[in-house]
Design an enzyme around this catalytic site. Structure first.
Site, PDB file in Angstrom:
ATOM      1  N   GLY A 159       0.306  -1.405  -0.266  1.00 49.48           N
ATOM      2  CA  GLY A 159       0.015   0.009  -0.413  1.00 49.48           C
ATOM      3  C   GLY A 159       0.285   1.544  -0.192  1.00 49.48           C
ATOM      4  O   GLY A 159       2.080   1.234  -0.221  1.00 49.48           O
ATOM      5  N   SER A 160       0.807   2.167   0.632  1.00 43.24           N
ATOM      6  CA  SER A 160       0.896   3.651   0.055  1.00 43.24           C
ATOM      7  C   SER A 160       2.561   3.908   1.132  1.00 43.24           C
ATOM      8  O   SER A 160       1.961   3.308   2.598  1.00 43.24           O
ATOM      9  CB  SER A 160       0.194   5.154   0.731  1.00 43.24           C
ATOM     10  OG  SER A 160      -0.151   4.647   1.605  1.00 43.24           O
ATOM     11  N   ALA A 161       3.256   4.306   1.151  1.00 40.81           N
ATOM     12  CA  ALA A 161       4.449   4.877   1.767  1.00 40.81           C
ATOM     13  C   ALA A 161       4.147   5.631   3.119  1.00 40.81           C
ATOM     14  O   ALA A 161       4.470   4.855   4.067  1.00 40.81           O
ATOM     15  CB  ALA A 161       5.531   5.611   1.648  1.00 40.81           C
ATOM     16  N   GLY A 180       2.240   2.140   5.199  1.00 38.26           N
ATOM     17  CA  GLY A 180       3.727   1.455   5.291  1.00 38.26           C
ATOM     18  C   GLY A 180       4.137   2.068   6.514  1.00 38.26           C
ATOM     19  O   GLY A 180       4.471   1.367   7.835  1.00 38.26           O
ATOM     20  N   GLU A 237       5.319  -3.033   1.506  1.00 36.71           N
ATOM     21  CA  GLU A 237       6.047  -2.747  -0.435  1.00 36.71           C
ATOM     22  C   GLU A 237       5.133  -1.785  -0.458  1.00 36.71           C
ATOM     23  O   GLU A 237       3.905  -1.712  -0.062  1.00 36.71           O
ATOM     24  CB  GLU A 237       5.213  -4.650  -0.984  1.00 36.71           C
ATOM     25  CG  GLU A 237       5.358  -5.068  -1.088  1.00 36.71           C
ATOM     26  CD  GLU A 237       7.279  -5.507  -0.607  1.00 36.71           C
ATOM     27  OE1 GLU A 237       8.051  -4.558  -0.848  1.00 36.71           O
ATOM     28  OE2 GLU A 237       7.354  -6.808   0.373  1.00 36.71           O
ATOM     29  N   CYS A 292       1.886   1.250  -8.491  1.00 36.01           N
ATOM     30  CA  CYS A 292       2.633   1.444  -7.583  1.00 36.01           C
ATOM     31  C   CYS A 292       4.121   1.524  -8.203  1.00 36.01           C
ATOM     32  O   CYS A 292       5.304   2.447  -7.810  1.00 36.01           O
ATOM     33  CB  CYS A 292       3.646   1.329  -6.271  1.00 36.01           C
ATOM     34  SG  CYS A 292       3.317  -0.855  -6.699  1.00 36.01           S
TER      35      CYS A 292
END
Ligand code: SIN
Length: 502
Positions: free
Chosen positions: A239-241, A244, A262, A296
């Site tokens: 998913g998104s930074a 994460g 990831e 991504c």
């Protein structure tokens, strides 16, 4: 053509949106978590697609904790046979899966079909990776003993999936985790719960016990509860930074849990001298606009050396203008469907305007022709003159172009990001590519190929804020089992040779 499909023309861009009568149309988000239910909406129509009760996280984890040891105790070959049956179930129902993915994620049916094929292929890849990455080894350790390396499952693994590839990317973690003998509690994105539920039903139909793979329906609260739950052995997240990093922070004091992150990218695609500019333009379009830019690994920044800039733009902009945006199930198939929801569409339009306001020059205007549905046409902006370009992942069909004098400056510019997922060089010589490869900071580095479309046969992950050095795909096996080293003798044979009183 899909029933009721109405082409709507806006400027040069034709948006083909399905119009249905009697449908309940929601005009804000597509995903909605109420106290007791989660509802998903089909982005292309705004119709409600699915609704289901929010899960009880504690109950799911408790059931998984009871279930994993008996599953791990089964022979590896038995677990593999069950997962091969899962692949067959998905293959048999491929069209139903593809239709559901296309509707719920909004991606064109042909892309959804490839995603289903990829899920089927993941089983064989994971079986091979398990043997190669986490297999058994035994060697002579002298004096009649042997040393053994074996792997054990972590117990209960949490898999948190994205909406972009709602089946393929979670399965890239779920299948290796199950092969290794873990139980899995899978939380699909709150935007794609129907696909998540259907996947888990397919695992059950194939013979994976009900509590060994469970679908937890919910939003951010359920996700957070799973991440910190003391009953789980690891979190495998895509998913998104931002999310994460939040997971990483929450588990910073808990080194016992394996965490694989990831995350996204602000991925560069660099173009240097090449006579094949039409091909370069096609690769750029595929990199930036496939899946409406919601990958991504999508190219966000096109960095072009001065010498090819004008000729490349003369190929790229007309090609991007021709891309059909429309109903994911429509015929002929569009290049792009909608983005995932109205909020995303709004944010992308705002980002486009913000970049123009900051000094960007529009080469292709991003348009949103239907105010209540999230269809966006591709946008291209030259941001060379924008000072302080934001280093963020703009998750949609928006490409920023930066003009540079030469390849070395292009490489420096490409590395001008906190992310490090994917990068590509188009054109140049083998020496140029060698220089690019050696100096670019990313987990995926391609030459004359798109930034996206990574193979599950290789590791998938990035550096910087794109990942935490626990790649998925081929290396997902590593995240599903931990190594145990043993020194072994069939009988106790020992004598104390020194240091004894006579
Ligand atoms: C993704 O980027 O989200 C999926 C993998 C790819 O297309 O490379």
């Amino acid at each position: 053509m899909r029933n009721g499909l109405t082409p709507i023309f806006s400027g040069a861009i034709a948006i083909h949106a399905p119009i249905r009568t009697g449908a309940r149309i929601r005009q804000a988000n597509i995903a909605n978590v109420t106290d007791t239910n989660l509802i998903s909406y089909e982005p292309a129509t705004g119709e409600e697609l699915w609704r289901g009760p929010v899960s009880d996280v504690d109950a799911a984890v408790s059931a998984a904790r009871r279930a994993w040891a008996p599953w791990a105790a089964r022979a590896l070959t038995e677990r593999i046979t069950v997962l091969r049956a899962f692949a067959n179930t998905v293959r048999r129902d491929a069209e139903t899966f593809a239709d559901l993915i296309a509707r719920e994620a909004g991606k064109p049916l042909r892309e959804a079909r490839s995603e289903v094929d990829a899920v089927v292929a993941e089983v064989d890849i994971a079986v091979q990776a398990y043997a190669e990455r986490t297999g058994k080894k035994k060697f002579d350790a002298g004096v009649g003993s042997s040393a053994a390396l074996r792997h054990k499952p972590h117990g209960v693994m949490v898999v948190i999936g994205p909406f972009t590839f709602p089946a393929e990317l979670p399965c890239g973690h779920i299948i290796p985790a199950l092969i290794a003998g873990n139980a899995v509690v899978f939380k699909p994105s709150e935007k794609t719960p129907a696909v998540g539920e259907a996947l888990v039903a397919a695992f059950h139909a194939a013979g994976v016990p009900a509590d060994v793979i469970q679908c937890v329906i919910g939003g951010p609260d359920e996700g957070k509860a799973l991440v910190v739950h003391p009953g789980t052995g690891g979190v495998l997240f895509t998913g998104s930074a931002q999310s994460g990093i939040a997971i990483n922070r929450k588990l910073a004091a808990n080194p016992g849990k394996i965490v694989a992150l990831e995350m996204g990218g602000n991925n560069p695609i660099v173009v240097t001298d090449t006579p094949k500019l039409a091909d370069a333009a096609a690769i750029i379009v595929q990199s930036a606009f496939a899946t409406a830019g919601q990958r991504c690994t999508a190219a966000r920044r096109l960095i072009v050396v001065e010498s090819v800039y004008d000729a490349l733009m003369a190929e790229l902009v007309p090609l991007a203008r021709k891309l059909m945006v429309g109903d994911p199930l429509g015929e002929p198939q569009p290049f792009m469907g909608p983005v995932i929801d109205n909020d995303t569409a709004e944010q992308m339009m705002e980002s486009f305007v913000a970049l123009i306001t900051a000094g960007g020059r529009s080469l292709l205007n991003m348009r949103r022709s239907l105010p209540d549905l999230p269809f966006l046409s591709p946008g291209i902006i030259d941001v060379t003159e924008v000072a302080d370009r934001p280093d963020i992942e703009l998750f949609g069909p928006l490409l920023q172009v930066i003009r540079v004098p030469d390849l070395d400056t292009a490489i420096t510019e490409a590395n001008n990001t906190r992310f490090g997922l994917s990068a590509a060089l188009i054109g140049g010589s083998p020496d140029d590519y060698g220089r690019f490869w050696a100096n670019i900071r990313a987990g995926i580095i391609n030459w004359n190929a798109p930034t996206n479309g990574a193979s599950a046969k290789t590791p998938f992950g990035g550096i910087g804020i794109s990942g935490n050095h626990r790649p998925a795909a081929y290396y997902a096996a590593d995240n599903s089992a931990y190594p145990v080293t043993s020194t072994e003798m069939d009988q106790p044979r020992a004598t104390i040779m020194v240091g004894l009183r006579p």
